[in-house]
Design a protein around this motif. Structure first.
Motif, PDB file in Angstrom:
ATOM      1  N   PRO A 146       0.496  -0.965   0.082  1.00  7.34           N
ATOM      2  CA  PRO A 146       0.130  -0.169   0.024  1.00  7.34           C
ATOM      3  C   PRO A 146       0.546   1.320   0.154  1.00  7.34           C
ATOM      4  CG  PRO A 146       0.198  -0.956   2.511  1.00  7.34           C
ATOM      5  CD  PRO A 146       0.749  -1.807   0.870  1.00  7.34           C
ATOM      6  N   THR A 147       0.261   2.490  -0.801  1.00  7.16           N
ATOM      7  CA  THR A 147       0.743   3.189  -0.544  1.00  7.16           C
ATOM      8  C   THR A 147       0.647   4.419   0.082  1.00  7.16           C
ATOM      9  OG1 THR A 147      -0.075   4.531  -2.064  1.00  7.16           O
ATOM     10  CG2 THR A 147       1.537   3.164  -3.001  1.00  7.16           C
ATOM     11  N   THR A 148      -0.506   4.044   0.661  1.00  7.16           N
ATOM     12  CA  THR A 148      -0.817   5.583   1.243  1.00  7.16           C
ATOM     13  C   THR A 148      -1.278   5.273   2.243  1.00  7.16           C
ATOM     14  OG1 THR A 148      -3.516   4.109   1.413  1.00  7.16           O
ATOM     15  CG2 THR A 148      -3.186   5.734  -1.038  1.00  7.16           C
ATOM     16  N   LEU A 149      -0.249   4.285   3.097  1.00  9.54           N
ATOM     17  CA  LEU A 149      -0.011   4.738   4.991  1.00  9.54           C
ATOM     18  C   LEU A 149       1.038   5.215   5.206  1.00  9.54           C
ATOM     19  CD1 LEU A 149      -0.054   0.414   5.364  1.00  9.54           C
ATOM     20  CD2 LEU A 149      -2.269   1.329   5.064  1.00  9.54           C
ATOM     21  N   PRO A 150       0.934   5.677   6.334  1.00 15.73           N
ATOM     22  CA  PRO A 150       1.727   6.157   6.729  1.00 15.73           C
ATOM     23  C   PRO A 150       3.315   5.118   7.475  1.00 15.73           C
ATOM     24  CG  PRO A 150       0.217   5.875   8.679  1.00 15.73           C
ATOM     25  CD  PRO A 150      -0.367   5.647   7.532  1.00 15.73           C
ATOM     26  N   PRO A 151       3.931   6.217   7.165  1.00 18.19           N
ATOM     27  CA  PRO A 151       5.259   5.946   7.369  1.00 18.19           C
ATOM     28  C   PRO A 151       5.570   4.945   8.832  1.00 18.19           C
ATOM     29  CG  PRO A 151       6.175   7.646   6.272  1.00 18.19           C
ATOM     30  CD  PRO A 151       4.434   7.487   6.760  1.00 18.19           C
ATOM     31  N   ALA A 152       6.459   4.391   9.319  1.00 25.34           N
ATOM     32  CA  ALA A 152       6.970   3.904  10.807  1.00 25.34           C
ATOM     33  C   ALA A 152       7.189   5.184  11.194  1.00 25.34           C
ATOM     34  CB  ALA A 152       7.585   2.728  10.998  1.00 25.34           C
ATOM     35  N   PRO A 153       7.729   5.838  11.928  1.00 22.62           N
ATOM     36  CA  PRO A 153       8.637   6.773  12.512  1.00 22.62           C
ATOM     37  C   PRO A 153       9.742   5.946  12.790  1.00 22.62           C
ATOM     38  CG  PRO A 153       6.388   6.142  14.179  1.00 22.62           C
ATOM     39  CD  PRO A 153       6.588   5.214  13.459  1.00 22.62           C
ATOM     40  N   SER A 154       9.688   5.057  13.242  1.00 26.49           N
ATOM     41  CA  SER A 154      11.033   4.169  13.648  1.00 26.49           C
ATOM     42  C   SER A 154      12.294   4.023  12.348  1.00 26.49           C
ATOM     43  CB  SER A 154      11.387   2.612  15.022  1.00 26.49           C
ATOM     44  OG  SER A 154      10.477   2.046  13.678  1.00 26.49           O
ATOM     45  N   ASP A 155      11.181   3.798  11.491  1.00 25.27           N
ATOM     46  CA  ASP A 155      12.045   3.934  10.164  1.00 25.27           C
ATOM     47  C   ASP A 155      12.985   4.819   9.516  1.00 25.27           C
ATOM     48  OD1 ASP A 155      13.802   2.633   8.090  1.00 25.27           O
ATOM     49  OD2 ASP A 155      11.170   1.859   6.703  1.00 25.27           O
ATOM     50  N   PRO A 156      14.040   5.115   9.431  1.00 24.50           N
ATOM     51  CA  PRO A 156      14.405   6.276   8.729  1.00 24.50           C
ATOM     52  C   PRO A 156      15.058   6.261   7.446  1.00 24.50           C
ATOM     53  CG  PRO A 156      16.201   5.230  10.072  1.00 24.50           C
ATOM     54  CD  PRO A 156      14.917   4.481  10.043  1.00 24.50           C
ATOM     55  N   THR A 157      14.707   5.180   6.701  1.00 30.64           N
ATOM     56  CA  THR A 157      14.042   5.500   5.005  1.00 30.64           C
ATOM     57  C   THR A 157      12.830   5.710   4.684  1.00 30.64           C
ATOM     58  OG1 THR A 157      13.308   3.183   5.216  1.00 30.64           O
ATOM     59  CG2 THR A 157      16.272   3.405   4.937  1.00 30.64           C
ATOM     60  N   GLY A 158      11.849   5.086   5.656  1.00 34.10           N
ATOM     61  CA  GLY A 158      10.677   6.022   5.507  1.00 34.10           C
ATOM     62  C   GLY A 158      10.029   4.443   3.787  1.00 34.10           C
ATOM     63  N   GLU A 159      10.202   3.289   4.208  1.00 35.76           N
ATOM     64  CA  GLU A 159      10.249   2.401   3.246  1.00 35.76           C
ATOM     65  C   GLU A 159       8.620   1.424   4.334  1.00 35.76           C
ATOM     66  OE1 GLU A 159      13.288   0.574   1.735  1.00 35.76           O
ATOM     67  OE2 GLU A 159      14.432   1.831   1.326  1.00 35.76           O
ATOM     68  N   ARG A 160       9.330   1.644   6.406  1.00 36.03           N
ATOM     69  CA  ARG A 160       8.253   0.715   6.761  1.00 36.03           C
ATOM     70  C   ARG A 160       7.031   1.416   6.835  1.00 36.03           C
ATOM     71  NH1 ARG A 160      10.719  -0.808  11.635  1.00 36.03           N
ATOM     72  NH2 ARG A 160       9.018  -1.287  12.445  1.00 36.03           N
ATOM     73  N   ARG A 161       5.949   0.477   6.705  1.00 38.70           N
ATOM     74  CA  ARG A 161       4.809   0.988   6.381  1.00 38.70           C
ATOM     75  C   ARG A 161       4.240   0.961   8.178  1.00 38.70           C
ATOM     76  NH1 ARG A 161       4.363   5.995   3.616  1.00 38.70           N
ATOM     77  NH2 ARG A 161       5.997   5.175   1.557  1.00 38.70           N
ATOM     78  N   ILE A 162       2.685   1.562   8.351  1.00 35.00           N
ATOM     79  CA  ILE A 162       2.392   1.429   9.116  1.00 35.00           C
ATOM     80  C   ILE A 162       0.625   1.136   9.075  1.00 35.00           C
ATOM     81  CG2 ILE A 162       0.800   2.713  11.943  1.00 35.00           C
ATOM     82  CD1 ILE A 162       3.112   4.084  12.381  1.00 35.00           C
ATOM     83  N   TYR A 163       0.755  -0.745   9.547  1.00 32.47           N
ATOM     84  CA  TYR A 163      -0.827  -1.164   9.501  1.00 32.47           C
ATOM     85  C   TYR A 163      -1.688  -0.535  10.291  1.00 32.47           C
ATOM     86  CZ  TYR A 163       0.948  -3.468   4.918  1.00 32.47           C
ATOM     87  OH  TYR A 163       1.722  -3.756   3.763  1.00 32.47           O
ATOM     88  N   SER A 164      -3.472  -0.341  10.018  1.00 36.97           N
ATOM     89  CA  SER A 164      -3.918   0.807  10.752  1.00 36.97           C
ATOM     90  C   SER A 164      -4.459  -0.875  11.211  1.00 36.97           C
ATOM     91  CB  SER A 164      -5.006   1.410  10.282  1.00 36.97           C
ATOM     92  OG  SER A 164      -5.363   0.979   9.776  1.00 36.97           O
ATOM     93  N   ARG A 165      -5.497  -0.708  12.462  1.00 33.43           N
ATOM     94  CA  ARG A 165      -5.764  -2.086  13.055  1.00 33.43           C
ATOM     95  C   ARG A 165      -6.935  -2.499  11.854  1.00 33.43           C
ATOM     96  NH1 ARG A 165      -8.413  -2.326  19.293  1.00 33.43           N
ATOM     97  NH2 ARG A 165      -8.923  -4.681  18.771  1.00 33.43           N
ATOM     98  N   GLY A 166      -7.117  -3.461  11.683  1.00 38.11           N
ATOM     99  CA  GLY A 166      -8.533  -4.295  11.246  1.00 38.11           C
ATOM    100  C   GLY A 166      -7.650  -3.824   8.862  1.00 38.11           C
ATOM    101  N   LEU A 167      -6.260  -3.721   9.458  1.00 34.00           N
ATOM    102  CA  LEU A 167      -6.243  -3.731   7.621  1.00 34.00           C
ATOM    103  C   LEU A 167      -5.444  -5.849   7.908  1.00 34.00           C
ATOM    104  CD1 LEU A 167      -4.210  -0.707   6.974  1.00 34.00           C
ATOM    105  CD2 LEU A 167      -6.506  -1.894   5.748  1.00 34.00           C
ATOM    106  N   LEU A 168      -6.011  -5.829   6.591  1.00 37.15           N
ATOM    107  CA  LEU A 168      -5.119  -7.450   5.927  1.00 37.15           C
ATOM    108  C   LEU A 168      -4.415  -7.267   5.554  1.00 37.15           C
ATOM    109  CD1 LEU A 168      -6.818 -10.277   6.105  1.00 37.15           C
ATOM    110  CD2 LEU A 168      -7.735  -9.810   3.950  1.00 37.15           C
ATOM    111  N   ALA A 169      -3.442  -8.265   5.554  1.00 40.47           N
ATOM    112  CA  ALA A 169      -2.095  -8.283   4.945  1.00 40.47           C
ATOM    113  C   ALA A 169      -1.724  -9.102   4.269  1.00 40.47           C
ATOM    114  CB  ALA A 169      -0.878  -6.999   5.718  1.00 40.47           C
ATOM    115  N   MET A 170      -0.865  -9.540   3.498  1.00 37.05           N
ATOM    116  CA  MET A 170       0.076 -10.636   3.650  1.00 37.05           C
ATOM    117  C   MET A 170       1.351 -10.955   4.123  1.00 37.05           C
ATOM    118  SD  MET A 170      -1.505 -12.243   1.043  1.00 37.05           S
ATOM    119  CE  MET A 170      -0.875 -13.617   0.722  1.00 37.05           C
TER     120      MET A 170
END
Length: 143
Positions: A105-129
């Motif tokens: 997904p491209t619309t998820l916010p980046p994880a604050p702990s990831d300086p590269t901005g590649e990791r994303r935060i999946y919100s509660r209830g989202l289904l992911a592989m």
């Protein structure tokens, strides 16, 4: 949807390859009910966001791949709270014997702990592989 047989990993349950990739729908949403021993989980799958993932999930479900499977992993770490399902062997190593590319997904916010901005935060209830690395999606899901 491009799928590739996983030569080192036979299918946990026999299942054919999904239909012709040139006809993978990429519009609309699909409602799916997942029946568990804890009740029914209603899902809404968005073909525009993840057409291959939706197509594979519906294909596997239609062939009974998920029937009588158990969810094999529940984590409650502060940074990872997921229920993982979709492996008929219940070991975390089983799959359909094929794999397909990531549809991140491209619309998820980046994880604050990831300086590269590649990791994303999946919100509660989202289904992911759930997978073993880039482009190794099969049947395992986490939410």
């Amino acid at each position: 949807m491009r799928v590739h047989r996983n030569p080192g990993q036979p299918a946990a349950r026999p299942v054919p390859l999904p239909p012709d990739p040139r006809h993978t729908p990429d519009r609309g949403q699909v409602g799916v009910a997942v029946f568990t021993n804890q009740g029914t989980l209603p899902l809404r799958l968005d073909r525009a966001e993840a057409p291959c993932t939706v197509q594979s999930f519906l294909h596997l479900a239609g062939h009974g791949f998920f029937t009588h499977t158990t969810c094999h992993r529940l984590t409650s770490y502060p940074t990872l709270k997921v229920l993982q399902c979709g492996d008929p062997t219940a070991t975390g190593e089983g799959g359909p014997g094929y794999r397909f590319r990531d549809e991140l997904p491209t619309t998820l916010p980046p994880a604050p702990s990831d300086p590269t901005g590649e990791r994303r935060i999946y919100s509660r209830g989202l289904l992911a592989m759930a997978n073993a690395g880039p482009d190794t999606n099969g049947s395992q899901l986490a939410w």
